[in-house]
Scaffold this active site. Structure first.
Site, PDB file in Angstrom:
ATOM      1  N   GLN A  38       0.860  -1.200   0.000  1.00 18.50           N
ATOM      2  CA  GLN A  38       0.000   0.000   0.000  1.00 18.50           C
ATOM      3  C   GLN A  38       0.896   1.250   0.000  1.00 18.50           C
ATOM      4  O   GLN A  38       2.084   1.179   0.294  1.00 18.50           O
ATOM      5  CB  GLN A  38      -0.877   0.008   1.265  1.00 18.50           C
ATOM      6  CG  GLN A  38      -0.113  -0.182   2.552  1.00 18.50           C
ATOM      7  CD  GLN A  38      -0.903  -0.945   3.612  1.00 18.50           C
ATOM      8  OE1 GLN A  38      -2.129  -1.000   3.604  1.00 18.50           O
ATOM      9  NE2 GLN A  38      -0.173  -1.581   4.529  1.00 18.50           N
ATOM     10  N   HIS A  69      -9.012   3.292  19.507  1.00 16.86           N
ATOM     11  CA  HIS A  69      -8.282   2.169  20.115  1.00 16.86           C
ATOM     12  C   HIS A  69      -8.912   1.745  21.445  1.00 16.86           C
ATOM     13  O   HIS A  69      -8.961   0.552  21.760  1.00 16.86           O
ATOM     14  CB  HIS A  69      -6.808   2.543  20.261  1.00 16.86           C
ATOM     15  CG  HIS A  69      -6.111   2.686  18.930  1.00 16.86           C
ATOM     16  ND1 HIS A  69      -5.279   3.750  18.618  1.00 16.86           N
ATOM     17  CD2 HIS A  69      -6.183   1.936  17.812  1.00 16.86           C
ATOM     18  CE1 HIS A  69      -4.848   3.614  17.381  1.00 16.86           C
ATOM     19  NE2 HIS A  69      -5.378   2.526  16.862  1.00 16.86           N
ATOM     20  N   ASP A  93      -0.187   0.028  13.743  1.00 19.90           N
ATOM     21  CA  ASP A  93       0.292   1.219  14.462  1.00 19.90           C
ATOM     22  C   ASP A  93       0.495   0.915  15.949  1.00 19.90           C
ATOM     23  O   ASP A  93       1.144   1.656  16.660  1.00 19.90           O
ATOM     24  CB  ASP A  93      -0.712   2.378  14.287  1.00 19.90           C
ATOM     25  CG  ASP A  93      -2.138   1.933  14.604  1.00 19.90           C
ATOM     26  OD1 ASP A  93      -2.972   1.919  13.692  1.00 19.90           O
ATOM     27  OD2 ASP A  93      -2.401   1.552  15.764  1.00 19.90           O
ATOM     28  N   GLU A 113      -0.006  -8.691  11.310  1.00 17.22           N
ATOM     29  CA  GLU A 113       0.024  -7.483  10.483  1.00 17.22           C
ATOM     30  C   GLU A 113       0.777  -7.810   9.186  1.00 17.22           C
ATOM     31  O   GLU A 113       1.878  -8.357   9.231  1.00 17.22           O
ATOM     32  CB  GLU A 113       0.740  -6.369  11.252  1.00 17.22           C
ATOM     33  CG  GLU A 113       1.220  -5.188  10.403  1.00 17.22           C
ATOM     34  CD  GLU A 113       0.130  -4.465   9.631  1.00 17.22           C
ATOM     35  OE1 GLU A 113      -0.830  -3.979  10.264  1.00 17.22           O
ATOM     36  OE2 GLU A 113       0.237  -4.421   8.389  1.00 17.22           O
ATOM     37  N   ASP A 145      -0.538 -12.428   6.446  1.00 12.97           N
ATOM     38  CA  ASP A 145      -1.935 -12.150   6.085  1.00 12.97           C
ATOM     39  C   ASP A 145      -2.851 -12.691   7.181  1.00 12.97           C
ATOM     40  O   ASP A 145      -2.823 -13.897   7.471  1.00 12.97           O
ATOM     41  CB  ASP A 145      -2.230 -12.823   4.733  1.00 12.97           C
ATOM     42  CG  ASP A 145      -3.645 -12.561   4.248  1.00 12.97           C
ATOM     43  OD1 ASP A 145      -3.903 -12.790   3.062  1.00 12.97           O
ATOM     44  OD2 ASP A 145      -4.490 -12.109   5.065  1.00 12.97           O
ATOM     45  N   GLY A 146      -3.659 -11.825   7.738  1.00 11.24           N
ATOM     46  CA  GLY A 146      -4.557 -12.248   8.812  1.00 11.24           C
ATOM     47  C   GLY A 146      -5.541 -13.314   8.361  1.00 11.24           C
ATOM     48  O   GLY A 146      -5.909 -14.201   9.138  1.00 11.24           O
ATOM     49  N   ASP A 163      -8.667  -5.021  13.133  1.00  9.02           N
ATOM     50  CA  ASP A 163      -8.345  -3.598  12.974  1.00  9.02           C
ATOM     51  C   ASP A 163      -7.772  -3.387  11.573  1.00  9.02           C
ATOM     52  O   ASP A 163      -6.571  -3.165  11.390  1.00  9.02           O
ATOM     53  CB  ASP A 163      -7.331  -3.168  14.044  1.00  9.02           C
ATOM     54  CG  ASP A 163      -6.950  -1.693  13.907  1.00  9.02           C
ATOM     55  OD1 ASP A 163      -5.881  -1.314  14.414  1.00  9.02           O
ATOM     56  OD2 ASP A 163      -7.720  -0.935  13.264  1.00  9.02           O
ATOM     57  N   ASP A 166     -10.096   0.064   5.277  1.00 10.04           N
ATOM     58  CA  ASP A 166     -11.301  -0.205   4.486  1.00 10.04           C
ATOM     59  C   ASP A 166     -10.987  -1.321   3.489  1.00 10.04           C
ATOM     60  O   ASP A 166      -9.817  -1.633   3.246  1.00 10.04           O
ATOM     61  CB  ASP A 166     -11.733   1.087   3.762  1.00 10.04           C
ATOM     62  CG  ASP A 166     -12.243   2.124   4.777  1.00 10.04           C
ATOM     63  OD1 ASP A 166     -12.022   3.320   4.556  1.00 10.04           O
ATOM     64  OD2 ASP A 166     -12.816   1.698   5.801  1.00 10.04           O
ATOM     65  N   PRO A 170      -4.789  -5.301   0.369  1.00 14.76           N
ATOM     66  CA  PRO A 170      -4.705  -6.578   1.111  1.00 14.76           C
ATOM     67  C   PRO A 170      -5.846  -6.750   2.116  1.00 14.76           C
ATOM     68  O   PRO A 170      -6.134  -7.846   2.570  1.00 14.76           O
ATOM     69  CB  PRO A 170      -3.354  -6.476   1.818  1.00 14.76           C
ATOM     70  CG  PRO A 170      -3.042  -5.019   1.898  1.00 14.76           C
ATOM     71  CD  PRO A 170      -3.647  -4.403   0.685  1.00 14.76           C
TER      72      PRO A 170
HETATM   73  N1  SAM Z   1      -7.857   2.000  12.492  1.00 10.05           N
HETATM   74  C1  SAM Z   1      -7.717   1.911  11.051  1.00 10.05           C
HETATM   75  C2  SAM Z   1      -9.071   1.863  10.383  1.00 10.05           C
HETATM   76  O1  SAM Z   1     -10.072   1.747  11.095  1.00 10.05           O
HETATM   77  O2  SAM Z   1      -9.110   1.989   9.150  1.00 10.05           O
HETATM   78  C3  SAM Z   1      -6.865   0.707  10.705  1.00 10.05           C
HETATM   79  C4  SAM Z   1      -5.458   0.924  11.126  1.00 10.05           C
HETATM   80  S1  SAM Z   1      -4.283  -0.318  10.952  1.00 10.05           S
HETATM   81  C5  SAM Z   1      -2.965   0.674  10.465  1.00 10.05           C
HETATM   82  C6  SAM Z   1      -4.740  -1.242   9.527  1.00 10.05           C
HETATM   83  C7  SAM Z   1      -3.676  -2.272   9.243  1.00 10.05           C
HETATM   84  O3  SAM Z   1      -4.235  -3.430   8.610  1.00 10.05           O
HETATM   85  C8  SAM Z   1      -2.573  -1.778   8.303  1.00 10.05           C
HETATM   86  O4  SAM Z   1      -1.362  -1.713   9.007  1.00 10.05           O
HETATM   87  C9  SAM Z   1      -2.538  -2.810   7.176  1.00 10.05           C
HETATM   88  O5  SAM Z   1      -1.221  -3.084   6.721  1.00 10.05           O
HETATM   89  C10 SAM Z   1      -3.155  -4.009   7.847  1.00 10.05           C
HETATM   90  N2  SAM Z   1      -3.705  -5.015   6.933  1.00 10.05           N
HETATM   91  C11 SAM Z   1      -4.381  -4.819   5.779  1.00 10.05           C
HETATM   92  N3  SAM Z   1      -4.728  -6.004   5.232  1.00 10.05           N
HETATM   93  C12 SAM Z   1      -4.256  -6.982   6.074  1.00 10.05           C
HETATM   94  C13 SAM Z   1      -4.298  -8.408   6.063  1.00 10.05           C
HETATM   95  N4  SAM Z   1      -4.906  -9.073   5.053  1.00 10.05           N
HETATM   96  N5  SAM Z   1      -3.725  -9.072   7.083  1.00 10.05           N
HETATM   97  C14 SAM Z   1      -3.121  -8.397   8.113  1.00 10.05           C
HETATM   98  N6  SAM Z   1      -3.032  -7.036   8.179  1.00 10.05           N
HETATM   99  C15 SAM Z   1      -3.610  -6.353   7.164  1.00 10.05           C
END
Ligand code: SAM
Length: 289
Positions: A38, A69, A93, A113, A145-146, A163, A166, A170
């Site tokens: 991203q 949070h 974060d 993450e 990947d979660g 968390d 949108d 990924p």
């Molecule tokens: N609080 C924010 C929101 O509500 O939009 C989200 C914040 S947090 C930084 C989102 C995290 O999800 C990012 O660091 C992103 O890299 C991670 N992410 C995205 N897709 C993912 C996946 N498939 N598996 C694990 N982490 C993922």
């Protein structure tokens, strides 16, 4: 970075295509990178302090991060009452991790993450958000990947907090039916899943669509709302899903007793806010019937 109006003023913009854009005056651009997953940008905004943006969307800011949070973390952990193992999907974060580790009952917090860069630069440029949580011996950080993690793990968790950003890039995998089926499989008997589900105004379909997809997996399905200044569009939604914990079955006295164990170190969450967050306005409720 968009050159804004006025002398030497600079702006970053969060654009909701064809609808709306929000501009934040920034004093400095701290980091700008296309990671393998991203576009990641960290800026020093004048109103909200340092701000993490992913693919042009505000993820979290130093000034208002505590709202999201605290609400994504204390609602499920206090509702559960004895959460020992917590799983965080996304959350790079470190804000959710920080709040989860404030609970003495939590023996292990696993964070999955996908993007190491988000963790690295959040630790370096947004240190107040993780506040040392990544170094807590109870924290286990998995880069991956979660969706894949929950499909493969044999571990069970008392609370799972999704968390994610949108559903773009990924994160799309974290909005798919098989992901939710696997999350349900990873919960203990009274386990609780919470998942950020966007703005009830800007993304009106997100919550009802998730509700329809997830409802058959759990006995208790609820939504709770809170407002985050930099999550544009008023009330922001989180799902609360559980096989064994009824959110409506928690009275304020129980919530208060459990909250006292948190030594009152919160600035948004409290038992009254917890209780009220589940009282939905008509325009949201009617979509979930
Ligand atoms: N609080 C924010 C929101 O509500 O939009 C989200 C914040 S947090 C930084 C989102 C995290 O999800 C990012 O660091 C992103 O890299 C991670 N992410 C995205 N897709 C993912 C996946 N498939 N598996 C694990 N982490 C993922």
């Amino acid at each position: 970075m968009n050159d804004g109006c006025g002398l030497n003023t600079k702006w970053v913009e969060e654009v909701w295509p064809d609808q709306l854009s929000t501009r934040y005056e920034v004093a400095d651009a701290l980091h700008d990178e296309q990671t393998p997953f991203q576009a990641m940008r960290i800026v020093e905004s004048k109103m909200f302090g340092r701000m993490l943006m992913l693919d042009g969307m505000v993820q979290t800011t130093e000034k208002d991060e505590f709202i999201y949070h605290e609400m994504m973390t204390h609602v499920p952990i206090i509702a559960h009452g004895d959460a020992r193992k917590v799983l965080i999907i996304g959350g790079g974060d470190g804000g959710i991790l920080r709040e989860a580790l404030r609970h003495d009952s939590v023996e292990k917090a696993v964070m999955v993450e996908i993007d190491q860069g988000v963790i690295d630069f959040s630790k370096r440029l947004l240190p107040t958000i993780s506040d040392g949580a990544f170094d807590d011996p109870r924290a286990e950080i998995i880069i991956g990947d979660g969706a894949k993690f929950v499909a493969e793990t044999q571990e069970k968790f008392d609370v799972i907090i999704v968390d994610s950003p949108d559903p773009i890039g990924p994160a799309k995998a974290l909005f798919a039916p098989e992901f939710h089926a696997n999350v349900a499989k990873c919960l203990t008997e009274r386990g609780i899943m919470t998942k950020q589900n966007g703005s009830t105004w800007m993304q009106p379909g997100e919550l009802p669509e998730a509700f329809e997809m997830i409802r058959p997996l759990y006995k208790y399905n609820a939504a709770y709302l809170f407002a985050v200044p930099t999550y544009v569009g008023g009330l922001f939604a989180s799902l609360f899903c559980s096989q064994g914990t009824d959110p409506a079955g928690l009275d304020i006295v129980t919530l208060q007793a459990r909250f006292n164990g948190l030594n009152d170190r919160t600035r948004y969450y409290n038992p009254g806010v917890h209780f009220g967050a589940f009282q939905l306005p008509g325009y949201v409720k009617e979509k979930l019937q």
